[in-house]
Scaffold this active site. Structure first.
Site, PDB file in Angstrom:
ATOM      1  CB  CYS A  17      30.246  30.489  19.164  1.00  0.00           C
ATOM      2  SG  CYS A  17      30.106  30.657  20.949  1.00  0.00           S
TER       3      CYS A  17
HETATM    4  C1  BEZ Z   1      27.543  34.221  22.115  1.00  0.00           C
HETATM    5  O1  BEZ Z   1      28.363  33.469  21.573  1.00  0.00           O
HETATM    6  O2  BEZ Z   1      27.381  35.356  21.725  1.00  0.00           O
HETATM    7  C2  BEZ Z   1      26.743  33.716  23.250  1.00  0.00           C
HETATM    8  C3  BEZ Z   1      27.168  32.593  23.923  1.00  0.00           C
HETATM    9  C4  BEZ Z   1      26.414  32.122  24.969  1.00  0.00           C
HETATM   10  C5  BEZ Z   1      25.277  32.762  25.338  1.00  0.00           C
HETATM   11  C6  BEZ Z   1      24.860  33.881  24.661  1.00  0.00           C
HETATM   12  C7  BEZ Z   1      25.596  34.359  23.616  1.00  0.00           C
END
Ligand code: BEZ
Length: 180
Positions: free
Chosen positions: A55
């Site tokens: 994200c």
């Molecule tokens: C990520 O955006 O990489 C992510 C999102 C949720 C849990 C773990 C990683």
């Protein structure tokens, strides 16, 4: 959610208020779904958590960079929503230098639950969070839907592709009315 209206909820936001003295010049401001969606063509994207790697490295900054391209396709606003409170969402936007994308705090998960997108992420110690998805919302109506594959509780992977800004933009440019 394709062809349905976004749920009516109240978002508990924190906004800067110069009349407040001291080190934390912010106050609560309630915003409704109507405030955000009525009369606007909006790109909405929702993700599992502020400050998480995909994200923060791709999805939010890429939407930010491509804002003008989305505007050229008739988009009025881009909203990023997550099951995080207003303090966390504002801190994340500040840390990322976000000026174009607006962050919507769904701390209670009510909007996400009513969108049918709430999933357990207890495997990561996150509790209930949003499955990753995007949508084109026109005057509150979900006109296009971009949901990552494998919707499930405690998913071991974090699919990312369909809800990327690049994919959504491509569909907007192609003038398609449905996507997956
Ligand atoms: C990520 O955006 O990489 C992510 C999102 C949720 C849990 C773990 C990683």
């Amino acid at each position: 959610m394709l062809g349905k209206y976004v749920p009516s909820v109240t978002f508990r936001t924190r906004v800067r208020d110069e009349t407040i003295e001291g080190p934390n010049p912010f106050r609560w401001e309630d915003k409704t779904s109507d405030d955000y969606f009525k009369g606007k063509k909006v790109v909405l994207f929702s993700l599992p958590g502020a400050f998480t790697p995909t994200c923060s490295t791709y999805q939010l900054p890429d939407f930010e960079k491509l804002f003008a391209d989305f505007q050229a396709q008739g988009t009025d606003e881009i909203y990023c929503i997550s099951v995080n409170d207003a303090f966390v969402m504002n801190a994340w936007a500040k840390a990322q230098g976000i000026e174009n994308v607006k962050v919507l705090p769904d701390g209670s998960g009510e909007f996400t639950r009513k969108m049918g997108m709430l999933v357990a992420k207890d495997n990561l110690g996150f509790g209930m969070r949003s499955w990753r998805y995007g949508a084109i919302v026109n005057d509150g109506l979900v006109e296009q839907w971009f949901e990552e594959e494998g919707f499930s509780d405690n998913c071991e992977t974090d699919p990312y592709g369909v809800s990327s800004p690049q994919n959504i933009l491509e569909h907007l440019r192609a003038g398609q009315t449905a996507a997956a």
